[in-house]
Design a protein around this motif. Structure first.
Motif, PDB file in Angstrom:
ATOM      1  N   LEU A 129      -5.323 -28.186  -8.171  1.00 51.87           N
ATOM      2  CA  LEU A 129      -4.637 -26.902  -8.000  1.00 51.87           C
ATOM      3  C   LEU A 129      -3.207 -26.985  -8.506  1.00 51.87           C
ATOM      4  O   LEU A 129      -2.745 -26.095  -9.234  1.00 51.87           O
ATOM      5  N   ASP A 130      -2.484 -28.054  -8.154  1.00 50.05           N
ATOM      6  CA  ASP A 130      -1.092 -28.160  -8.573  1.00 50.05           C
ATOM      7  C   ASP A 130      -0.954 -28.243 -10.090  1.00 50.05           C
ATOM      8  O   ASP A 130      -0.049 -27.652 -10.689  1.00 50.05           O
ATOM      9  N   VAL A 131      -1.856 -28.986 -10.726  1.00 51.66           N
ATOM     10  CA  VAL A 131      -1.847 -29.049 -12.192  1.00 51.66           C
ATOM     11  C   VAL A 131      -2.126 -27.672 -12.775  1.00 51.66           C
ATOM     12  O   VAL A 131      -1.495 -27.234 -13.752  1.00 51.66           O
ATOM     13  N   THR A 132      -3.073 -26.957 -12.189  1.00 49.63           N
ATOM     14  CA  THR A 132      -3.426 -25.624 -12.668  1.00 49.63           C
ATOM     15  C   THR A 132      -2.266 -24.652 -12.510  1.00 49.63           C
ATOM     16  O   THR A 132      -2.003 -23.834 -13.395  1.00 49.63           O
ATOM     17  N   LEU A 133      -1.545 -24.751 -11.406  1.00 51.03           N
ATOM     18  CA  LEU A 133      -0.394 -23.874 -11.206  1.00 51.03           C
ATOM     19  C   LEU A 133       0.690 -24.145 -12.243  1.00 51.03           C
ATOM     20  O   LEU A 133       1.348 -23.217 -12.732  1.00 51.03           O
ATOM     21  N   ARG A 134       0.870 -25.424 -12.578  1.00 48.59           N
ATOM     22  CA  ARG A 134       1.849 -25.748 -13.608  1.00 48.59           C
ATOM     23  C   ARG A 134       1.428 -25.169 -14.967  1.00 48.59           C
ATOM     24  O   ARG A 134       2.250 -24.643 -15.726  1.00 48.59           O
ATOM     25  N   ARG A 135       0.126 -25.249 -15.251  1.00 49.26           N
ATOM     26  CA  ARG A 135      -0.366 -24.672 -16.511  1.00 49.26           C
ATOM     27  C   ARG A 135      -0.215 -23.159 -16.530  1.00 49.26           C
ATOM     28  O   ARG A 135       0.101 -22.569 -17.566  1.00 49.26           O
ATOM     29  N   TYR A 136      -0.444 -22.539 -15.376  1.00 48.04           N
ATOM     30  CA  TYR A 136      -0.220 -21.093 -15.287  1.00 48.04           C
ATOM     31  C   TYR A 136       1.221 -20.747 -15.636  1.00 48.04           C
ATOM     32  O   TYR A 136       1.493 -19.805 -16.393  1.00 48.04           O
ATOM     33  N   GLU A 137       2.159 -21.507 -15.080  1.00 46.25           N
ATOM     34  CA  GLU A 137       3.567 -21.215 -15.361  1.00 46.25           C
ATOM     35  C   GLU A 137       3.884 -21.388 -16.840  1.00 46.25           C
ATOM     36  O   GLU A 137       4.614 -20.581 -17.430  1.00 46.25           O
ATOM     37  N   GLN A 138       3.328 -22.417 -17.459  1.00 45.43           N
ATOM     38  CA  GLN A 138       3.545 -22.621 -18.892  1.00 45.43           C
ATOM     39  C   GLN A 138       2.997 -21.445 -19.692  1.00 45.43           C
ATOM     40  O   GLN A 138       3.643 -20.932 -20.615  1.00 45.43           O
ATOM     41  N   GLU A 139       1.796 -20.985 -19.336  1.00 49.92           N
ATOM     42  CA  GLU A 139       1.218 -19.840 -20.037  1.00 49.92           C
ATOM     43  C   GLU A 139       2.055 -18.581 -19.803  1.00 49.92           C
ATOM     44  O   GLU A 139       2.228 -17.763 -20.716  1.00 49.92           O
ATOM     45  N   ARG A 140       2.566 -18.423 -18.594  1.00 51.28           N
ATOM     46  CA  ARG A 140       3.442 -17.296 -18.294  1.00 51.28           C
ATOM     47  C   ARG A 140       4.657 -17.282 -19.207  1.00 51.28           C
ATOM     48  O   ARG A 140       5.026 -16.256 -19.796  1.00 51.28           O
ATOM     49  N   ASP A 141       5.274 -18.454 -19.376  1.00 54.73           N
ATOM     50  CA  ASP A 141       6.451 -18.544 -20.228  1.00 54.73           C
ATOM     51  C   ASP A 141       6.128 -18.216 -21.675  1.00 54.73           C
ATOM     52  O   ASP A 141       6.871 -17.500 -22.351  1.00 54.73           O
ATOM     53  N   GLU A 142       5.033 -18.750 -22.173  1.00 52.03           N
ATOM     54  CA  GLU A 142       4.650 -18.483 -23.557  1.00 52.03           C
ATOM     55  C   GLU A 142       4.316 -17.010 -23.764  1.00 52.03           C
ATOM     56  O   GLU A 142       4.595 -16.448 -24.827  1.00 52.03           O
ATOM     57  N   GLU A 143       3.731 -16.390 -22.763  1.00 49.38           N
ATOM     58  CA  GLU A 143       3.384 -14.970 -22.852  1.00 49.38           C
ATOM     59  C   GLU A 143       4.625 -14.090 -22.878  1.00 49.38           C
ATOM     60  O   GLU A 143       4.650 -13.053 -23.540  1.00 49.38           O
ATOM     61  N   CYS A 144       5.678 -14.488 -22.177  1.00 45.05           N
ATOM     62  CA  CYS A 144       6.828 -13.612 -21.945  1.00 45.05           C
ATOM     63  C   CYS A 144       8.071 -13.961 -22.751  1.00 45.05           C
ATOM     64  O   CYS A 144       9.019 -13.165 -22.780  1.00 45.05           O
ATOM     65  N   LEU A 145       8.112 -15.127 -23.394  1.00 43.40           N
ATOM     66  CA  LEU A 145       9.373 -15.598 -23.986  1.00 43.40           C
ATOM     67  C   LEU A 145       9.863 -14.695 -25.106  1.00 43.40           C
ATOM     68  O   LEU A 145      11.047 -14.349 -25.165  1.00 43.40           O
ATOM     69  N   SER A 146       8.989 -14.289 -26.007  1.00 46.62           N
ATOM     70  CA  SER A 146       9.432 -13.430 -27.111  1.00 46.62           C
ATOM     71  C   SER A 146       9.939 -12.097 -26.588  1.00 46.62           C
ATOM     72  O   SER A 146      10.987 -11.597 -27.034  1.00 46.62           O
ATOM     73  N   ALA A 147       9.218 -11.498 -25.632  1.00 47.97           N
ATOM     74  CA  ALA A 147       9.650 -10.219 -25.067  1.00 47.97           C
ATOM     75  C   ALA A 147      10.977 -10.365 -24.322  1.00 47.97           C
ATOM     76  O   ALA A 147      11.807  -9.446 -24.318  1.00 47.97           O
ATOM     77  N   TYR A 148      11.188 -11.514 -23.676  1.00 47.21           N
ATOM     78  CA  TYR A 148      12.456 -11.786 -22.998  1.00 47.21           C
ATOM     79  C   TYR A 148      13.613 -11.720 -23.988  1.00 47.21           C
ATOM     80  O   TYR A 148      14.641 -11.058 -23.734  1.00 47.21           O
ATOM     81  N   HIS A 149      13.461 -12.369 -25.130  1.00 48.58           N
ATOM     82  CA  HIS A 149      14.530 -12.341 -26.128  1.00 48.58           C
ATOM     83  C   HIS A 149      14.656 -10.964 -26.774  1.00 48.58           C
ATOM     84  O   HIS A 149      15.765 -10.522 -27.104  1.00 48.58           O
ATOM     85  N   PHE A 150      13.530 -10.274 -26.969  1.00 44.66           N
ATOM     86  CA  PHE A 150      13.571  -8.908 -27.485  1.00 44.66           C
ATOM     87  C   PHE A 150      14.405  -8.022 -26.556  1.00 44.66           C
ATOM     88  O   PHE A 150      15.286  -7.276 -26.999  1.00 44.66           O
ATOM     89  N   ALA A 151      14.148  -8.125 -25.251  1.00 43.57           N
ATOM     90  CA  ALA A 151      14.901  -7.321 -24.284  1.00 43.57           C
ATOM     91  C   ALA A 151      16.373  -7.716 -24.268  1.00 43.57           C
ATOM     92  O   ALA A 151      17.256  -6.850 -24.177  1.00 43.57           O
ATOM     93  N   ASN A 152      16.665  -9.014 -24.361  1.00 39.40           N
ATOM     94  CA  ASN A 152      18.065  -9.440 -24.392  1.00 39.40           C
ATOM     95  C   ASN A 152      18.804  -8.805 -25.558  1.00 39.40           C
ATOM     96  O   ASN A 152      19.966  -8.387 -25.432  1.00 39.40           O
ATOM     97  N   GLY A 153      18.145  -8.749 -26.711  1.00 40.94           N
ATOM     98  CA  GLY A 153      18.771  -8.124 -27.874  1.00 40.94           C
ATOM     99  C   GLY A 153      19.055  -6.649 -27.651  1.00 40.94           C
ATOM    100  O   GLY A 153      20.071  -6.120 -28.125  1.00 40.94           O
ATOM    101  N   GLU A 154      18.167  -5.983 -26.907  1.00 45.78           N
ATOM    102  CA  GLU A 154      18.345  -4.555 -26.665  1.00 45.78           C
ATOM    103  C   GLU A 154      19.465  -4.276 -25.669  1.00 45.78           C
ATOM    104  O   GLU A 154      19.929  -3.138 -25.560  1.00 45.78           O
TER     105      GLU A 154
END
Length: 506
Positions: free
Chosen positions: A332-357
């Motif tokens: 479970l703990d390994v899976t939660l860490r993988r979830y967080e990594q996937e979350r970051d990859e999913e959101c990182l570009s949009a995070y920078h897009f919003a920062n620019g705006e």
């Protein structure tokens, strides 16, 4: 004391979605929320196609569709009153929803809670979570107070914090302070009104005017013919709007003539609402026996309207990954860490897009040149709208070759129409290109919990508040199982866990 598979704190976009998926998988799920539903919350109301597809998957779509939500079927962008483009929406990858829904949060969140209950989740309204329970450095449940004031212990294999930016769970597990954050230079001021163009195609468009250093938007709301009109200018606008609401509103109308024309004749205007407290951030979002979803773990500026979509994606993804491994703590703990990594990859570009705006500066002359070129098309097709709909990242829609072409178009336009502006255009293009290259490098690196701030995208100066204090009432029932200090959880989320823990993760 009671025992469960999962305790979720917060039952809005992320929490209710996760509860529905966990319960659908046959898990014993309890959801605790201080609110009672229907309940309002500050929100953009815009739900892009990826979020609508999640509603379809968990069975909430039909409930909301039956309440006649408003649709935005096109994106309409105007730059400095001169350059105009209109595009439809693509469906998100693997989805079917090529439109945007505009749903009042009381309607939407009540439907999500009902859906979670239908799948078998025990959603308890009016419950306040006071603390988490620890055993040997692992979160094993929560202490909560019911509506009658009685304190309970709820043990669980997994505790999910989906309780927003002021997350109690983040505070109690040692993840309150983000490891990276970006200050927003904009404030957000908006009001509801009756659409003077109800029943026309304009009423099913998400409009955005980018004039000077400010943005304005309109989009439909529900019940019809309600709509939302908002202005995103410098953060100082919020203080002025609260001191002199109508005077500031009139200033917005003068500043944005296209926006003023769109809402001219509107009736039944609500009072102004506003917020300037919207710094973007990433928090550590997984650890032994706990995870964060939605705004509790990651938040970006509402200017791009991605909060609801991302919260539903996080709740769905977390529960999908974790449902089958709850009985094995190491896995479970390994899976939660993988979830967080996937979350970051999913959101990182949009995070920078919003920062620019959120930068208070004039629109990029390169982007305006590309928009001018797009505006000449006879048959519009999705392009810039793909960035908002999350069909493609900003880096995919605007690759370096296309940016170079936009610079050539901008230079040619300046030479023809405003030669004095050419030096400023070149300086702006060079600065934007440098930021774009740094963002692309960060995305390619796939670093986990990187604290390297991207100069030009992330803005320093975020003053983070202190974590909420632990209520004394929580100490009594929790004392028997809480570890002396929660540092083991902090160490795990900061990447400094023991050698044994690192071996498990490896």
């Amino acid at each position: 004391m009671s025992r469960h598979d999962v305790v979720i704190v917060g039952s809005r976009c992320a929490g209710a979605t996760a509860a529905a998926v966990f319960a659908r998988a046959g898990r014993d799920v309890v959801v605790l929320d201080r609110a009672t539903f229907p309940s309002d919350t500050l929100s953009t109301h815009v739900l892009f196609g990826g979020g609508i597809d999640v509603l379809k998957d968990i069975g909430a779509y039909e409930k909301i569709a039956a309440q006649d939500p408003s649709y935005a079927r096109e994106l309409d962008l105007t730059f400095d009153g001169e350059v105009h483009i209109r595009e439809p929406w693509n469906a998100a990858d693997g989805g079917t929803s090529n439109y945007v829904w505009c749903i009042p949060r009381p309607m939407q969140d009540a439907a999500l809670v009902e859906t979670a209950r239908e799948h078998g989740a025990d959603v308890r309204e009016g419950w306040e979570v006071l603390d988490v329970l620890w055993r040997a450095g692992r979160v094993v449940g929560v202490v909560a107070k019911d509506p009658d004031g009685e304190v309970h212990e709820l043990r669980a294999k997994l505790v999910v914090g989906a309780d927003g930016r002021r997350s109690t769970i983040a505070a109690r597990v040692g993840a309150w302070k983000p490891y990276r954050a970006s200050k927003n230079g904009r404030g957000l001021v908006f009001r509801y009104l009756d659409d003077p163009r109800a029943g026309t195609p304009d009423a099913e468009r998400l409009h955005q005017w980018r004039d000077g250093t400010s943005f304005c938007m309109t989009f439909p709301s529900a019940p019809r013919p309600r709509m939302i009109a908002l202005c995103m200018g410098p953060a100082a606008d919020v203080a002025r709007a609260r001191k002199d609401p109508e005077g500031t509103w009139q200033e917005f109308l003068r500043r944005h003539p296209g926006w003023a024309a769109r809402i001219e004749g509107a009736t039944n205007l609500s009072k102004l609402r506003s917020t300037g407290d919207v710094p973007a951030f990433f928090r550590p979002s997984s650890g032994p026996g706990w995870a964060l979803a939605g705004d509790a773990g990651h938040f970006k500026d509402p200017v791009i309207g991605q909060g609801q979509r991302d919260a539903m994606w996080m709740g769905h993804r977390l529960a999908t990954m974790a449902a089958d491994v709850l009985d094995d703590p190491g896995t479970l703990d390994v899976t939660l860490r993988r979830y967080e990594q996937e979350r970051d990859e999913e959101c990182l570009s949009a995070y920078h897009f919003a920062n620019g705006e959120t930068r208070i500066q004039r629109q990029s002359p390169v982007l305006i040149a590309l928009a001018r070129d797009l505006g000449r098309r006879e048959m519009p097709s999705p392009d810039l709208s793909d960035v908002f709909q999350r069909v493609r990242d900003q880096q995919d829609v605007l690759p370096l070759g296309r940016l170079a072409r936009g610079l050539r178009l901008a230079v040619a336009h300046d030479l023809r129409h405003r030669p004095g502006a050419l030096p400023a255009t070149l300086r702006s293009a060079a600065a934007d290109l440098a930021v774009d290259v740094r963002v692309r490098a960060e995305i390619r690196a796939r670093r986990f919990r990187s604290t390297r701030l991207v100069e030009g995208s992330e803005h320093p100066g975020v003053a983070w508040p202190d974590a909420p204090r632990r209520p004394e009432v929580a100490a009594r029932p929790a004392a028997a199982v809480r570890a002396a200090m929660p540092e083991p959880a902090v160490a795990a989320c900061d990447g400094t866990a023991s050698a044994e823990r690192e071996a498990v993760v490896a």
